[in-house]
Design a protein around this motif. Sequence first.
Motif, PDB file in Angstrom:
ATOM      1  N   MET A   1       0.891  -1.273  -0.247  1.00 55.63           N
ATOM      2  CA  MET A   1      -0.060   0.005   0.121  1.00 55.63           C
ATOM      3  C   MET A   1       0.823   1.183   0.008  1.00 55.63           C
ATOM      4  O   MET A   1       1.739   1.490   0.839  1.00 55.63           O
TER       5      MET A   1
ATOM      6  N   VAL B   1      -2.174   6.276   1.190  1.00 55.82           N
ATOM      7  CA  VAL B   1      -3.299   5.740   1.569  1.00 55.82           C
ATOM      8  C   VAL B   1      -3.522   5.367   2.878  1.00 55.82           C
ATOM      9  O   VAL B   1      -4.669   5.455   3.300  1.00 55.82           O
ATOM     10  N   TYR B   2      -2.439   5.138   3.897  1.00 57.73           N
ATOM     11  CA  TYR B   2      -2.839   5.058   5.349  1.00 57.73           C
ATOM     12  C   TYR B   2      -3.305   6.087   5.780  1.00 57.73           C
ATOM     13  O   TYR B   2      -4.413   6.325   6.813  1.00 57.73           O
TER      14      TYR B   2
ATOM     15  N   VAL C   1       1.841   9.821  -5.091  1.00 56.43           N
ATOM     16  CA  VAL C   1       1.207  10.838  -4.349  1.00 56.43           C
ATOM     17  C   VAL C   1       2.363  11.927  -4.026  1.00 56.43           C
ATOM     18  O   VAL C   1       2.002  13.209  -4.065  1.00 56.43           O
TER      19      VAL C   1
ATOM     20  N   VAL D   1      -5.338  13.401  -3.855  1.00 60.08           N
ATOM     21  CA  VAL D   1      -4.885  12.989  -2.627  1.00 60.08           C
ATOM     22  C   VAL D   1      -4.300  14.264  -1.887  1.00 60.08           C
ATOM     23  O   VAL D   1      -4.875  14.432  -0.626  1.00 60.08           O
TER      24      VAL D   1
ATOM     25  N   PHE E   1      -9.828  10.391  -0.644  1.00 58.73           N
ATOM     26  CA  PHE E   1     -10.018   9.053  -0.260  1.00 58.73           C
ATOM     27  C   PHE E   1     -10.263   8.195  -1.523  1.00 58.73           C
ATOM     28  O   PHE E   1      -9.609   7.248  -1.427  1.00 58.73           O
TER      29      PHE E   1
ATOM     30  N   GLY F   1      -6.812   7.833  -3.263  1.00 65.27           N
ATOM     31  CA  GLY F   1      -6.261   6.886  -2.426  1.00 65.27           C
ATOM     32  C   GLY F   1      -6.411   5.778  -2.526  1.00 65.27           C
ATOM     33  O   GLY F   1      -5.682   4.491  -3.167  1.00 65.27           O
ATOM     34  N   ALA F   2      -7.676   5.315  -2.507  1.00 68.42           N
ATOM     35  CA  ALA F   2      -8.298   3.923  -2.935  1.00 68.42           C
ATOM     36  C   ALA F   2      -8.003   3.214  -4.184  1.00 68.42           C
ATOM     37  O   ALA F   2      -7.626   2.238  -4.607  1.00 68.42           O
ATOM     38  N   THR F   3      -8.058   4.351  -5.282  1.00 71.48           N
ATOM     39  CA  THR F   3      -7.689   4.057  -6.578  1.00 71.48           C
ATOM     40  C   THR F   3      -6.181   3.785  -6.832  1.00 71.48           C
ATOM     41  O   THR F   3      -6.071   2.798  -7.568  1.00 71.48           O
TER      42      THR F   3
ATOM     43  N   VAL G   1      -4.271   2.316  -4.413  1.00 71.73           N
ATOM     44  CA  VAL G   1      -4.344   1.175  -4.050  1.00 71.73           C
ATOM     45  C   VAL G   1      -4.726  -0.080  -5.090  1.00 71.73           C
ATOM     46  O   VAL G   1      -3.968  -0.871  -5.079  1.00 71.73           O
TER      47      VAL G   1
END
Lengths: 678, 343
Positions: free
Chosen positions: A202, A206-207, A610, A624, A638, A641-643, A645
């Motif tokens: 990850m 993203v965290y 990022v 992000v 968010f 970020g998910a994308t 990941v």
Amino acid sequence: MSTAAPPKVIRQGPAPDAPPVLAEPTPRWKPVAVVLLLWLAVWWFTKGTDTLVLAGRDRTPVMDTLAAFRDRMIAGRESNPVMVVTGALADALRGTVSFLQRVISIPDDPRPVPQIGWLGVTAVATWVGYAVANWRIALLVLGTFLSFGAFGYWSHSMDLLIMVGIAVVLSLAVGIPLGILAGTNKRANSIIEPVLDFLQTMPTFVYLLPIVLFFGIGSASAVVCTLLYAVPPLIRISAHGIRTVPPTMVEVADSIGLTRWQRLLKVQLPLAKRTIIVGLNQTTLAALSMATIASFVNGPGLGKPVLDGLRINDTGTALVPGLLIVAMAIMLDRATTAASERGDIMARGGGLPPRLHRAILIGGGVLAAVAVMISRQSLWAAEFPDLGWGRAIAKGAGDVITAITDTLSPITGPFKDAITYALLNPLQAFLSESPWWLAAAAIALLAYVLGGLRALVPTVVCLAGMVFFGLWNNAMVTLAMTLVATILCMVIAVVVGVAMARKRSADLLIRPILDAGQTIPAFVYLIPCLALFGPSRFTGIVAALAYAAPVSIKLVADGVKGVSATTMEAVRSSGASTMQQIRKVQLPMAKASLMLATNQGLLFVLAMAVISGMVGAGALGYDVVIGFSRSEEWGKGFAAGATIVLLGIMIDRIARRAAEAAPDQWKRFPMRAPTGPF
Amino acid sequence: MADAALSVQNLWKVFGPNAEKLIGTPDLELSRKELQAKSGHVIGVRDVSFDVAPGEVFVVMGLSGSGKSTLVRLITRLIEPTSGTVMLGEENLTTMDEEKLREVRRKRVSMVFQHFGLLPHRKVIDNVSFGLEIRGEDKTRRRARAQNMVDLVGLSGYEQNFPDQLSGGMQQRVGLARALANDPDILMFDEPFSALDPLIRRDMQNEVIRLHHEVGKTMVFITHDLAEALKLGDRIMILRDGAIIQIGTPDEVVAAPADDYVKDFVSDVPKSHVLTLKWVMRPPANSEEGIGAPTLPDTTIVRDAARTVLATDGLVRVVNAQDEFVGVVDDEDILRVVVAEEG
């Protein structure tokens, strides 16, 4: 699809004594080329339609739902049990950080200065350096601490040390027991391993967003992120250390009649100690890297002034704290390494005579205590005198950087343009101007061709997720940049790696640079890249390259070096030219390493996406970054970020399954280095 | 045999998922290869039984893959046997609980390993006293005992060294000292000298012989080296594919190999060094034959008997342990053994 089947035949294998099945597998590049050509043809007629572009400020309902979810969570801070627990944890962490800050870094009201001033802190740190390692490390520590003050970043430096310190202590408390568990118990390992895989694939950022939701902006989130990032290498390496204790040793322990517990304490742990300390070293550096980045969520430390400089595109200002971060990284790296070697040296009667050593320790301790006392009472010893060095350097550096940039622009400019126009723009146009259904179908097909059904399923899930989160177009732009960076990364890795493997002198010269490159926190790379190339997509690519290349180069070099000397001798004696040796023997035999290097390069590049967003790389990274700074954009951040990941998982899965489906010799190689990227 | 130091009965080890269920089925009669092809099980040790008398040096010999290393581990259950019993004196090791088994390993059986198995982070003296430490003996007593052992194996002066500062032979002396320090009833050696070069190996073999004379322990010695087996063993057990081919004294093995496999094995052995008169004499024509000639016991090794026989004109009389006249040898009988080697 015939391409996926033949390797399977080989894998299941006939009975050992039957002759092997000699099915000639179809070369896999053929169907890949067919898919790509089809894609290109359809693209030609449909380009620019259905691209799912989301204009600057637009948000999809999904993003608004996410934002609403966050608002509900925050509103339920007092009642939602999860939020209550994380809130309490956050309070405890914040309290610890602020307590330590008041001890060494910020004024402890009503005192105008911290409890212990710079003189005391520096003296104690130097003494610790001597106690855990040797006098050379003590000098290094002394110099580093003095430079923190001299360049005007004392307080920020102490904050960063506090963050790293807390994260490392927590990592040890969590990581070593888990590492032991994973190393001794197969079942526990089968649970821990995938979690670590997930954490390490990850990308850092993203965290941050979800953690901020639970722990709030500020030091608590920063500590939690740093911990999550820093602990996996420690767990992995501890487990590895325990697992690689020679089986004979375990047998010896059993044959002498040790209990499980005695075996762990007296045999396995002592034998794994060296390895575990290597893990500590990795964890410390990882913590430093992440604690710097955590300035995005307002974590205290040297990352803040770097971030401030980058935000206003002022590389001169960012340079000094950036260099101090590097200095801290070198100090921590050397100190932990030297500490790990010291135990052995002392036990074998090396180093100073024990009595003298003890006298110096006690004397130094007394001196340090006196320094602490003085720094509590005299203002000069409490507050670092303002030497103005930092400002002078920032200003001077600004000028120098401008001069360098101007001088180099005839070189950097065309280089940047060449890559941008020849590689980046066409690829980006191809990916992002394809209708989404076309790109998705083509990617899925490629996944199937390369890795069979086991690659297809995760790919389809990830693609669906990307469409769902509504940032398809940005995802394609980021994918284009990632691919370009990875291609460049592999070109560099192969050229440099082969050179290193073939020439010892090249290896001796380059390896320390790579080591240094891996020690430097990711964030710091941005400064010179921004200075040289200005804010652009290309700058993001260069920063990602600088981050990813060392790992890939090392993997390629080690892989090529792994080709046996006997084989090479035979090849040379058959009269092959240098290029023939490389092309026909060394690279093919190092194929597994090349695959691994590519996979790792991709993940590292993506992890930088990022951070690159900060310097004009745009796309998902930028989304992000904006998500952090604007409350109403949280949902979009968010989603971005998910994308990222999803993109990462997709690429990783395709690469792994492709390697598994590949001919035999690739499979034996683990598709993951002991410590992955973020 | 109740007075055996170690008694192994019908010991089996089958590796594989359903090993227990296989015991007692006809599948076990299959050869190794057939069984593996049929059910994925591999037989490590096949129905092995033997007794070791107190004070005896019992050598287990076989090539790699013969199951000898597995066997030695089955005895103290470093590997769990699939079936069978192991009796240590009066105690049944195979049914013991963990706790008691640990006690046995701590006090009654010690092992010397092929790759020494020394703890690299401990000095020689701490390696030797390791077992005593585990037993919970106090520091002064275990130090004293360990020092004795270090002296016994001839390593005085190296107490404070770390294992990696010693040569291979010296490291194995440490391993030996560690095993002896526990004062066990039985010492087990798992190919202890195969990692050493030939000269050192010979030294170490002599060392074992010397120690056996001095401390008189029962020893189970695993080796793949026939010369070593013949030199050290009171009795030799030859294993192949996990099963016993032959158990016998060195001269029995050489003079009367149980099958072609063993025969092939011993074909290169200098027979005059191993065979005793018992194997070369011929029965006397009558009880008066060669009366007045020199007399030798039938356990005399041919090489040692040669001088006497060749110096004598005519026959030499051979007597057994009960001093009964059992046979005669002449020059020709001796020369046949010696000359056969030359060819």
